[in-house]
Motif scaffolding. Structure first.
Motif, PDB file in Angstrom:
ATOM      1  N   PHE A   1       0.719  -1.419  -0.032  1.00 15.23           N
ATOM      2  CA  PHE A   1      -0.046   0.019  -0.100  1.00 15.23           C
ATOM      3  C   PHE A   1       0.831   1.276  -0.028  1.00 15.23           C
ATOM      4  CE2 PHE A   1      -3.572   2.287   0.227  1.00 15.23           C
ATOM      5  CZ  PHE A   1      -3.793   3.000   1.302  1.00 15.23           C
ATOM      6  N   THR A   2       0.878   1.919  -1.044  1.00 15.00           N
ATOM      7  CA  THR A   2       1.832   2.852  -1.211  1.00 15.00           C
ATOM      8  C   THR A   2       1.657   3.846  -2.416  1.00 15.00           C
ATOM      9  OG1 THR A   2       4.272   3.354  -1.961  1.00 15.00           O
ATOM     10  CG2 THR A   2       3.250   1.506  -2.830  1.00 15.00           C
ATOM     11  N   ALA A   3       2.021   5.231  -2.226  1.00 14.93           N
ATOM     12  CA  ALA A   3       1.846   6.151  -3.396  1.00 14.93           C
ATOM     13  C   ALA A   3       3.127   5.921  -4.356  1.00 14.93           C
ATOM     14  CB  ALA A   3       1.709   7.401  -2.876  1.00 14.93           C
ATOM     15  N   ASN A   4       4.163   5.429  -3.827  1.00 15.76           N
ATOM     16  CA  ASN A   4       5.434   5.417  -4.521  1.00 15.76           C
ATOM     17  C   ASN A   4       5.452   4.742  -5.904  1.00 15.76           C
ATOM     18  OD1 ASN A   4       8.162   5.093  -5.348  1.00 15.76           O
ATOM     19  ND2 ASN A   4       8.743   4.924  -3.267  1.00 15.76           N
ATOM     20  N   LEU A   5       5.589   5.316  -6.982  1.00 17.04           N
ATOM     21  CA  LEU A   5       5.332   4.859  -8.396  1.00 17.04           C
ATOM     22  C   LEU A   5       6.489   3.692  -8.587  1.00 17.04           C
ATOM     23  CD1 LEU A   5       5.409   7.182 -11.574  1.00 17.04           C
ATOM     24  CD2 LEU A   5       7.323   5.247 -11.258  1.00 17.04           C
ATOM     25  N   GLU A   6       7.516   3.686  -7.869  1.00 19.32           N
ATOM     26  CA  GLU A   6       8.269   2.449  -8.180  1.00 19.32           C
ATOM     27  C   GLU A   6       8.225   1.307  -7.706  1.00 19.32           C
ATOM     28  OE1 GLU A   6      12.149   3.998  -6.439  1.00 19.32           O
ATOM     29  OE2 GLU A   6      12.364   5.754  -7.839  1.00 19.32           O
ATOM     30  N   HIS A   7       7.247   1.252  -6.861  1.00 22.98           N
ATOM     31  CA  HIS A   7       6.631  -0.078  -6.336  1.00 22.98           C
ATOM     32  C   HIS A   7       5.634  -0.878  -7.217  1.00 22.98           C
ATOM     33  CE1 HIS A   7       9.088   0.283  -2.679  1.00 22.98           C
ATOM     34  NE2 HIS A   7       8.693   1.288  -2.441  1.00 22.98           N
ATOM     35  N   TYR A   8       5.170   0.030  -8.175  1.00 21.63           N
ATOM     36  CA  TYR A   8       3.982  -0.472  -8.802  1.00 21.63           C
ATOM     37  C   TYR A   8       4.579  -1.371  -9.995  1.00 21.63           C
ATOM     38  CZ  TYR A   8       0.394   2.195  -6.237  1.00 21.63           C
ATOM     39  OH  TYR A   8      -0.323   2.602  -5.219  1.00 21.63           O
ATOM     40  N   ILE A   9       4.174  -2.890 -10.026  1.00 17.63           N
ATOM     41  CA  ILE A   9       4.879  -3.686 -10.922  1.00 17.63           C
ATOM     42  C   ILE A   9       4.139  -3.993 -12.370  1.00 17.63           C
ATOM     43  CG2 ILE A   9       5.939  -4.716  -9.074  1.00 17.63           C
ATOM     44  CD1 ILE A   9       3.713  -6.800  -8.773  1.00 17.63           C
ATOM     45  N   SER A  10       2.794  -3.546 -12.424  1.00 14.04           N
ATOM     46  CA  SER A  10       2.053  -3.883 -13.587  1.00 14.04           C
ATOM     47  C   SER A  10       1.551  -2.569 -13.666  1.00 14.04           C
ATOM     48  CB  SER A  10       0.993  -4.943 -13.341  1.00 14.04           C
ATOM     49  OG  SER A  10       1.467  -6.300 -13.243  1.00 14.04           O
ATOM     50  N   TRP A  11       1.397  -2.098 -15.168  1.00 12.21           N
ATOM     51  CA  TRP A  11       0.674  -0.891 -15.810  1.00 12.21           C
ATOM     52  C   TRP A  11      -0.186  -1.475 -16.893  1.00 12.21           C
ATOM     53  CZ3 TRP A  11       1.707   3.899 -13.466  1.00 12.21           C
ATOM     54  CH2 TRP A  11       2.793   3.799 -12.326  1.00 12.21           C
ATOM     55  N   GLY A  12      -1.373  -0.235 -16.835  1.00 12.83           N
ATOM     56  CA  GLY A  12      -1.864  -0.298 -18.115  1.00 12.83           C
ATOM     57  C   GLY A  12      -1.263   0.592 -19.194  1.00 12.83           C
ATOM     58  N   GLN A  13      -1.770   0.576 -20.424  1.00  9.51           N
ATOM     59  CA  GLN A  13      -1.607   1.481 -21.349  1.00  9.51           C
ATOM     60  C   GLN A  13      -2.040   2.825 -21.516  1.00  9.51           C
ATOM     61  OE1 GLN A  13       0.630   0.203 -24.035  1.00  9.51           O
ATOM     62  NE2 GLN A  13       0.418  -1.188 -22.318  1.00  9.51           N
ATOM     63  N   GLY A  14      -2.925   3.187 -20.402  1.00 12.98           N
ATOM     64  CA  GLY A  14      -3.391   4.512 -20.232  1.00 12.98           C
ATOM     65  C   GLY A  14      -4.676   4.612 -20.856  1.00 12.98           C
ATOM     66  N   THR A  15      -5.148   6.122 -20.459  1.00 10.14           N
ATOM     67  CA  THR A  15      -6.395   6.559 -21.283  1.00 10.14           C
ATOM     68  C   THR A  15      -6.181   8.066 -21.130  1.00 10.14           C
ATOM     69  OG1 THR A  15      -8.938   6.435 -21.426  1.00 10.14           O
ATOM     70  CG2 THR A  15      -7.850   6.267 -19.094  1.00 10.14           C
ATOM     71  N   GLN A  16      -6.515   8.702 -22.231  1.00  5.88           N
ATOM     72  CA  GLN A  16      -6.418  10.353 -22.255  1.00  5.88           C
ATOM     73  C   GLN A  16      -7.430  10.889 -21.633  1.00  5.88           C
ATOM     74  OE1 GLN A  16      -3.479  12.064 -23.661  1.00  5.88           O
ATOM     75  NE2 GLN A  16      -4.867  13.878 -22.625  1.00  5.88           N
ATOM     76  N   VAL A  17      -7.124  11.809 -20.786  1.00  2.00           N
ATOM     77  CA  VAL A  17      -8.155  12.958 -20.220  1.00  2.00           C
ATOM     78  C   VAL A  17      -7.798  14.419 -20.814  1.00  2.00           C
ATOM     79  CG1 VAL A  17      -9.331  13.773 -18.013  1.00  2.00           C
ATOM     80  CG2 VAL A  17      -8.690  11.189 -18.294  1.00  2.00           C
TER      81      VAL A  17
END
Length: 122
Positions: free
Chosen positions: A102-118
């Protein structure tokens, strides 16, 4: 790892609302902290919000606090970001991501989606 697909982005006017969704598949979803990040043109990716594995705790950036709400539905293997009172500075690509803590630190996130534009127009 968890496979992530975001949806729900679009072009809106300042003051409008949007609800982003992130559908997941792969490894057990309910074991992960899930987060939302965004990246504006020419800027680094930044933390927006995170929710604990069981939905019991949430973290928000200062800019998101009071306007955005993160939620998850473990039965549907999905997370959501309700964004209200949108501002032009909220413009960017929004990514969902999974972390083992449980963290706000980007470096600890291991899987990412491709993103959606807002895009929020003034």
């Amino acid at each position: 790892q968890v496979h992530l697909v975001e949806s729900g982005g679009g072009l809106v006017q300042a003051g409008d609302s949007l609800r982003l969704s992130c559908a997941t598949s792969g490894r057990t979803f309910d074991g992960y902290t899930m987060g939302w990040f965004r990246q504006a043109p020419g800027k680094e990716r930044e933390f927006v919000a995170a929710i604990s594995f069981n939905g019991g705790s949430a973290l928000y950036s200062d800019s998101a606090k009071g306007r955005f709400t993160i939620s998850r539905d473990n039965a549907k293997n999905s997370i959501y970001l309700q964004m209200n009172s949108l501002k032009p500075e909220d413009t960017g690509v929004y990514y969902c991501a999974a972390a083992g803590r449980f963290t706000a630190n980007l470096e600890h996130y291991i899987s990412w989606g491709q993103g959606t534009q807002v895009t929020v127009s003034s």
